[in-house]
Design an enzyme around this catalytic site. Structure first.
Site, PDB file in Angstrom:
ATOM      1  N   LYS A 173      37.689  33.990  31.648  1.00 60.21           N
ATOM      2  CA  LYS A 173      37.324  33.935  33.405  1.00 60.21           C
ATOM      3  C   LYS A 173      36.314  34.975  33.981  1.00 60.21           C
ATOM      4  CE  LYS A 173      39.291  35.167  37.148  1.00 60.21           C
ATOM      5  NZ  LYS A 173      38.550  35.350  38.319  1.00 60.21           N
ATOM      6  N   GLY A 226      36.418  45.606  35.999  1.00 57.34           N
ATOM      7  CA  GLY A 226      37.001  45.017  37.568  1.00 57.34           C
ATOM      8  C   GLY A 226      37.367  46.466  37.894  1.00 57.34           C
ATOM      9  N   THR A 230      43.348  46.305  40.439  1.00 57.68           N
ATOM     10  CA  THR A 230      43.715  44.942  39.486  1.00 57.68           C
ATOM     11  C   THR A 230      43.866  45.605  38.294  1.00 57.68           C
ATOM     12  OG1 THR A 230      41.624  44.215  40.527  1.00 57.68           O
ATOM     13  CG2 THR A 230      42.758  42.953  39.369  1.00 57.68           C
ATOM     14  N   GLU A 248      37.554  49.312  31.995  1.00 60.45           N
ATOM     15  CA  GLU A 248      37.221  49.427  31.729  1.00 60.45           C
ATOM     16  C   GLU A 248      37.278  49.178  33.446  1.00 60.45           C
ATOM     17  OE1 GLU A 248      34.975  51.115  30.392  1.00 60.45           O
ATOM     18  OE2 GLU A 248      35.922  50.647  28.618  1.00 60.45           O
ATOM     19  N   CYS A 282      29.243  50.241  38.293  1.00 58.88           N
ATOM     20  CA  CYS A 282      30.253  50.721  37.945  1.00 58.88           C
ATOM     21  C   CYS A 282      29.677  52.343  38.282  1.00 58.88           C
ATOM     22  CB  CYS A 282      31.243  50.770  37.430  1.00 58.88           C
ATOM     23  SG  CYS A 282      30.372  49.802  35.432  1.00 58.88           S
ATOM     24  N   GLU A 384      36.130  54.742  46.171  1.00 61.85           N
ATOM     25  CA  GLU A 384      34.763  54.121  45.435  1.00 61.85           C
ATOM     26  C   GLU A 384      34.449  53.388  46.618  1.00 61.85           C
ATOM     27  OE1 GLU A 384      35.561  50.628  42.615  1.00 61.85           O
ATOM     28  OE2 GLU A 384      33.350  51.237  41.421  1.00 61.85           O
TER      29      GLU A 384
END
Ligand code: NDP
Length: 484
Positions: A173, A226, A230, A248, A282, A384
């Site tokens: 996905k 992500g 999550t 990750e 990231c 972040e």
């Protein structure tokens, strides 16, 4: 308007419920595509197809699997311009960046694992005079791959390529925000030679389609990239089912600058590590730690360069920063500028939304933003932001630089700028990050382990690490009786 479809069992399919989500082009704010809002029924179909295909795919020879991956890599390269244009339109990133980085790297990911699988081997342990053990590394079965919006095809392929190479069947996905290049990729899968059901793509929202992949009992491993929140939800759902997990997650990376560095090289790289892809990588360094003795010199030179960054239409070849990925994300990033002000930060440059003239007037653009005067433990320096916002922080010596670098809950990547060889070796040992770059940034060898520590994730991608993740080790112990 383009209508995106799922790709299940080698066929394009509408979502079971017939519902779609509107997709907007970040550079213009215009509606341009519809995305299937898939649910657990669609995921069920995809998992069933993957399960049925598994006996076939896992028994393909290594050379046959490698050839399919190689074909896909070449088809991506052949479609570089089309895919780059689609990625830029979907994500808002400069077209040039998609042409030079995102799409070539997606092609390379498939090519790399097409080669890597032909070299993959396992261990053997000899109990002299008694037995021999060998490790059988077998594909896991059906695996789930869930990816984010910032480097859409690049990160999608980074998971899928090793999963397929190792002999698994995939239900993937992509992010709901940037689904287009994954959809275009699904058009190449048959031509590359993959049997139906080996590689399935289900589009939709994370909490619905993504969660259904994570929850499905037949999905034995999840590779996720992500946000940290999550990732925590996925870990909580997967842990009681004992699924293999590779996570990750987010970062709050430091760029650590010592007075003895090559100043000019450092400066151009730090501009890039701050604002490449609108700061939405990231690995971007959002906390810039500078040795006190060159703080003033750095600040002046850095601001001068940042002010020259051309922000605007992603298709313009001179554009260095395009649009942020969505209106919601732009608002989130701008809200951090307000937080920084409230925390006592001084905005040295930027801080505002930009409304470029012409077709991009309603796009989600923002000035590159530099802030100083904040404490290391404030929200701006701890959370972040994932946008074009960086904070300057002075340090006195190496010890303080390490303390400042390590004082967040994240641990993805640090970059270090110094010409002192001792320091270049000493500091990586004590920096709590999965990746440390010395006198460079974003220099990637696909064989190396990739990933973070602390709240930046669990497990590693890349090279053998990825192939080990996507295989299950089984020890076979064969008793060897001595000769009579
Ligand atoms: P999200 O965590 O919001 O989403 C990532 C993916 O997970 C999307 O496909 C999303 O779908 C899906 N998802 C959301 N909720 C669930 C759920 N409950 N179950 C299963 N899947 C779910 O991240 P973003 O897309 O916002 O990406 C930005 C983040 O990714 C940043 O934190 C960044 O640091 C991190 N990142 C980490 C990297 C690394 O290598 N460590 C590399 C690149 C980015 P949907 O989009 O539909 O919500």
């Amino acid at each position: 308007m383009k209508k995106i479809q799922n790709f299940i069992n080698g066929q394009f399919a509408d979502p079971t419920n017939g519902e779609y989500l509107k997709i907007y082009e970040p550079a213009t704010g215009n509606l341009y595509a519809l995305l299937p809002l898939s649910n657990s029924k669609d995921v069920e179909k995809a998992v069933r197809a993957a399960k049925n295909a598994f006996p076939i795919w896992s028994h393909f020879s290594i050379d046959q699997r490698s050839a399919c991956l190689r074909n896909l890599s070449e088809i991506i390269s052949d479609n570089l311009d089309m895919l780059s244009a689609a990625e830029s339109k979907d994500n808002g990133k400069p077209l040039k960046l998609a042409q030079n980085v995102d799409i070539p790297r997606a092609s390379k990911n498939f090519g790399f694992f097409a080669d890597a699988i032909t070299q993959f081997s396992s261990e053997s342990h000899h109990m002299v005079g008694t037995a021999i053990n060998y490790t059988l590394r077998q594909p896991i079965g059906v695996v789930g791959c869930i990816s984010p919006w910032n480097l859409p095809l690049y990160l999608f392929s980074w998971k899928i390529a090793p999963a397929l190479a190792a002999g698994n069947c995939v239900v993937a996905k992509p992010s709901e925000v940037t689904p287009m290049t994954a959809y275009l990729l699904s058009k190449f899968i048959k031509d590359a030679g993959f049997p139906d059901g080996v590689f399935n793509i289900v589009h939709g929202l994370g909490p619905e389609a993504g969660q259904a992949i994570v929850d499905h009992p037949e999905v034995k491993a999840i590779s996720f990239t992500g946000g940290t929140q999550t990732g925590a939800k996925i870990a909580a759902a997967a842990a009681p089912k004992f699924k293999k997990l590779s996570l990750e997650l987010g970062g709050k990376n430091p760029a650590i600058i010592f007075a003895d560095c090559d100043f000019d090289k450092m400066l151009s790289n730090v501009v890039l590590s701050s604002f490449a892809n609108q700061g939405q990588i990231c690995l971007c360094g959002s906390r810039i730690l500078i040795e006190e003795s060159i703080y003033g010199k750095f600040k002046t030179a850095f601001i001068e360069k940042v002010k020259k960054i051309k922000v605007g239409d992603p298709i313009d070849k001179d554009t260095k920063m395009g649009a942020l990925v969505s209106k919601e994300h732009l608002e989130k990033v701008l809200s951090y500028v307000e937080i920084a002000k409230a925390e006592g930060g001084k905005i040295l440059c930027g801080g505002n939304r930009i409304y470029p003239e012409g077709r991009c007037e309603q796009g989600y653009f923002m000035e590159p933003t530099v802030i100083e005067g904040l404490s290391a433990d404030c929200r701006t320096n701890q959370e972040e932001i994932f946008g074009p916002v960086v904070s300057l922080i002075p340090f006195k010596n190496e010890k303080e630089a390490v303390e400042l670098a390590n004082c967040t809950s994240y641990g993805l990547a640090a970059s270090l700028w110094t010409s002192d060889v001792g320091r270049a070796h000493r500091m990586p040992e004590v920096l709590d990050f999965g990746i440390v770059w010395v006198n460079c940034w974003l220099l990637r060898d696909l064989r190396t382990p990739f990933g973070g520590v602390k709240n930046s994730g669990m497990g590693r991608e890349g090279g053998w690490e990825a192939l080990r993740f996507f295989t299950e080790p089984k020890n076979v112990c064969i008793k060897v009786d001595p000769l009579d």
